[in-house]
Write an enzyme that holds these catalytic residues in place. Structure first.
Site, short mmCIF file in Angstrom:
data_model
loop_
_atom_site.label_atom_id
_atom_site.label_comp_id
_atom_site.label_asym_id
_atom_site.label_seq_id
_atom_site.Cartn_x
_atom_site.Cartn_y
_atom_site.Cartn_z
N ARG A 1 0.84 -1.21 0.00
CA ARG A 1 0.00 0.00 0.00
C ARG A 1 0.88 1.25 0.00
O ARG A 1 0.54 2.25 -0.62
CB ARG A 1 -0.96 -0.01 1.19
CG ARG A 1 -2.03 1.07 1.06
CD ARG A 1 -3.14 0.92 2.07
NE ARG A 1 -2.66 1.09 3.43
CZ ARG A 1 -3.39 0.85 4.51
NH1 ARG A 1 -4.64 0.41 4.39
NH2 ARG A 1 -2.89 1.02 5.71
N LYS B 1 -2.59 6.51 1.20
CA LYS B 1 -2.50 6.96 2.60
C LYS B 1 -1.49 8.10 2.70
O LYS B 1 -0.33 7.90 3.05
CB LYS B 1 -2.09 5.76 3.47
CG LYS B 1 -2.43 5.95 4.94
CD LYS B 1 -2.45 4.64 5.67
CE LYS B 1 -2.54 4.81 7.17
NZ LYS B 1 -3.78 5.40 7.63
N GLU C 1 -16.47 6.21 3.91
CA GLU C 1 -15.78 5.62 5.06
C GLU C 1 -15.74 6.63 6.19
O GLU C 1 -16.17 7.77 6.03
CB GLU C 1 -14.37 5.16 4.70
CG GLU C 1 -13.41 6.28 4.35
CD GLU C 1 -11.98 5.78 4.13
OE1 GLU C 1 -11.58 4.77 4.72
OE2 GLU C 1 -11.27 6.42 3.34
N1 PLP Z 1 -9.48 4.38 6.27
C1 PLP Z 1 -8.71 5.38 6.68
C2 PLP Z 1 -9.02 6.73 6.19
C3 PLP Z 1 -7.61 5.13 7.54
O1 PLP Z 1 -6.84 6.12 7.96
C4 PLP Z 1 -7.36 3.82 7.96
C5 PLP Z 1 -6.22 3.51 8.80
O2 PLP Z 1 -5.20 3.10 8.36
C6 PLP Z 1 -8.22 2.80 7.51
C7 PLP Z 1 -9.26 3.11 6.67
C8 PLP Z 1 -7.98 1.38 7.92
O3 PLP Z 1 -6.95 0.79 7.21
P1 PLP Z 1 -6.10 -0.39 7.84
O4 PLP Z 1 -7.07 -1.42 8.23
O5 PLP Z 1 -5.21 -0.83 6.75
O6 PLP Z 1 -5.38 0.17 8.99
C1 COI Z 2 -4.38 3.41 11.34
O1 COI Z 2 -5.37 2.77 11.67
O2 COI Z 2 -3.25 2.91 11.30
C2 COI Z 2 -4.48 4.80 10.97
O3 COI Z 2 -3.61 5.27 10.32
C3 COI Z 2 -5.66 5.54 11.43
C4 COI Z 2 -5.37 6.86 12.08
C5 COI Z 2 -4.49 6.77 13.28
C6 COI Z 2 -4.95 7.89 11.10
#
Ligand code: PLP
Ligand code: COI
Length: 339
Positions: free
Chosen positions: A80, A183, A219
C-alpha cells in the site's frame, strides 16, 4: 524508565529507544540505520513541507501468550505504501526495505511491546517524505523513509463499546478521482475540520458520504465502514476510500465463518436495515457504531439497540485478535513472527 501502565495506554505518542531510517539519493535506498534522535533536519524547501509529498502507514505488533512478537500483515502495508508512492510521484520504496526497516524498529524497541493480555499493542508508524528542495510544483529527487513505534491502547477511548458517528454533508474527505485510495497526509489534513466538529458534538468520527452524489456511504475519518445483516458482511465499494487491510482481513474471516460478503455501493438509507455496524482499521480495530446521525438532514439511524457490541462484531473481533496474538492458527499467513 518509569514503569508503563500497559492497561491504561491511550492512542498517543510515547518516546521509545530508536527509530530506523533509510534515505533515497541518486536512485538508491540506503541500508536502514537506527537513531535515537526524534528529530529530522530537513531543507526548508523540501517538497514534503510545500507540496505534501508525504505518505504514511500504520500497522501493529502484538505479544503472544508464548512471549513471541507477531507483526500483522506487514507485506500488505508495504504494497500500500508503494501505491501511495505512485499516487504522489515519490520514489517507489522496495518492499524489502519497508519490511527490513519495520522489523529492525520493532526488534530494537522490543521492551515497548505490551504484554499479552494488557489489551495494548505496539503501533508501528512508517512514513515517507520528499526531502529534495523544489520551488516549482515538482516531485523531489531525494526521500526519507522512517519507521517509529509507540505502545498504544484503544483509538477511541470507549474501546469495544459502541459510539455514535456523524454524517456532515458540508465536508468531503476525498474526491472520486482524487487521493482517497492512498495513505497520504493531505487526506488527513482535509479531514481535520470535520473531525473536530464531530468530536465537539460528541461523535467519535465523521462517516463521509461519496463526494459526487452524496448518496452512498464512503468511510469514516480514520477507518472503513461495515454493516451486518442477514448473515452478510457489507462494506462500501468506492473510488475514494482507503483499501483497509483490517477490512480485507475481516471480509476473509466473515467468509471463513460462513457469512456472505458484499462489497458494493451502500446507500445511506440502508443504515436503517443493519443489525450491526462498525468502523474498522489498524488503530480502530473494530469500533462498533451505536448510531449514525445525518446532522444536516435531521435523520438518525440507531444501530445498536442495547448499547452493546453485537454478536457478529464480537465474533469477528475475537477471531482477529486471536490471530494477531497467536491464540488462533494463522491459516492465511498474515503474521510475521519476530526472530
Ligand atoms: N481508512 C482510513 C481513512 C484510515 O486512515 C485507515 C487507517 O489506516 C483505515 C481506513 C484502515 O486501514 P487499515 O485497516 O489498513 O489500517
Ligand atoms: C491506522 O489505523 O493505522 C491509521 O492510520 C488511522 C489513524 C491513526 C490515522
Amino acid at each position: 524508565m518509569n514503569a508503563i501502565d500497559w492497561s491504561n495506554l491511550s492512542f498517543g505518542y510515547m518516546k521509545t529507544d530508536y527509530n530506523v531510517r533509510s534515505y533515497y539519493k541518486d536512485g538508491k535506498w540506503s541500508t536502514p540505520a537506527e537513531t535515537t534522535s526524534e528529530s529530522i533536519d530537513i531543507h526548508m524547501a523540501a517538497t514534503c513541507l510545500h507540496y505534501g509529498q508525504e505518505a504514511f502507514e500504520g500497522l501493529k505488533a502484538f505479544r503472544g501468550k508464548d512471549g513471541k512478537i507477531r507483526i500483522f500483515r506487514m507485506h500488505d502495508n508495504a504494497l500500500r505504501m508503494q501505491s501511495s508512492c505512485h499516487g504522489i510521484m515519490m520514489a517507489e520504496l522496495p518492499v524489502e526495505v519497508f519490511e527490513e526497516t519495520v522489523l529492525k524498529a520493532v526488534k530494537l524497541n522490543e521492551r515497548f511491546v505490551p504484554p499479552y493480555g494488557s489489551g495494548a499493542s505496539l503501533y508501528i508508524r512508517p512514513l515517507l517524505i520528499g526531502l529534495g528542495a523544489q520551488v516549482g510544483v515538482k516531485p523531489a529527487n531525494e526521500y526519507l523513509f522512517l519507521v517509529f513505534v509507540t505502545p498504544v491502547g484503544p483509538y477511541f477511548k470507549e474501546g469495544f463499546k459502541p459510539t455514535p458517528v456523524a454524517i456532515l454533508r458540508g465536508f468531503d474527505r476525498a474526491a472520486p478521482l482524487g487521493t482517497g485510495t492512498i495513505k497520504i497526509g493531505g487526506n488527513y489534513a482535509a479531514s481535520l475540520v470535520a473531525g473536530n466538529k464531530a468530536h465537539e458534538m460528541g461523535y467519535s468520527a465523521v462517516l463521509y458520504l461519496d463526494a459526487k452524489e452524496k448518496k452512498y456511504l464512503d468511510e469514516c475519518g480514520p477507518a472503513n465502514f461495515f454493516g451486518i445483516k442477514n448473515n452478510t458482511y457489507i462494506t462500501p465499494l468506492s473510488s475514494s476510500i482507503l483499501p483497509s487491510i483490517t477490512n480485507k482481513s475481516l471480509m476473509q474471516l466473515a467468509e471463513d465463518m460462513g457469512m456472505k460478503v458484499e462489497r458494493r455501493q451502500v446507500p445511506e438509507e440502508e443504515l436503517a436495515t443493519f443489525e450491526e455496524a462498525g468502523q474498522v482499521g489498524t488503530a480502530a480495530v473494530i469500533s462498533p457504531i451505536l448510531r449514525v446521525d445525518d446532522i444536516d438532514e435531521n435523520k438518525s439511524y440507531v444501530i445498536s439497540k442495547d448499547g452493546n457490541a453485537g454478536p457478529v462484531s464480537t465474533r469477528l473481533y475475537n477471531k482477529l485478535k486471536g490471530i494477531q496474538q497467536g491464540d488462533e492458527p494463522d491459516t492465511h499467513g498474515w503474521v510475521t513472527i519476530l526472530e
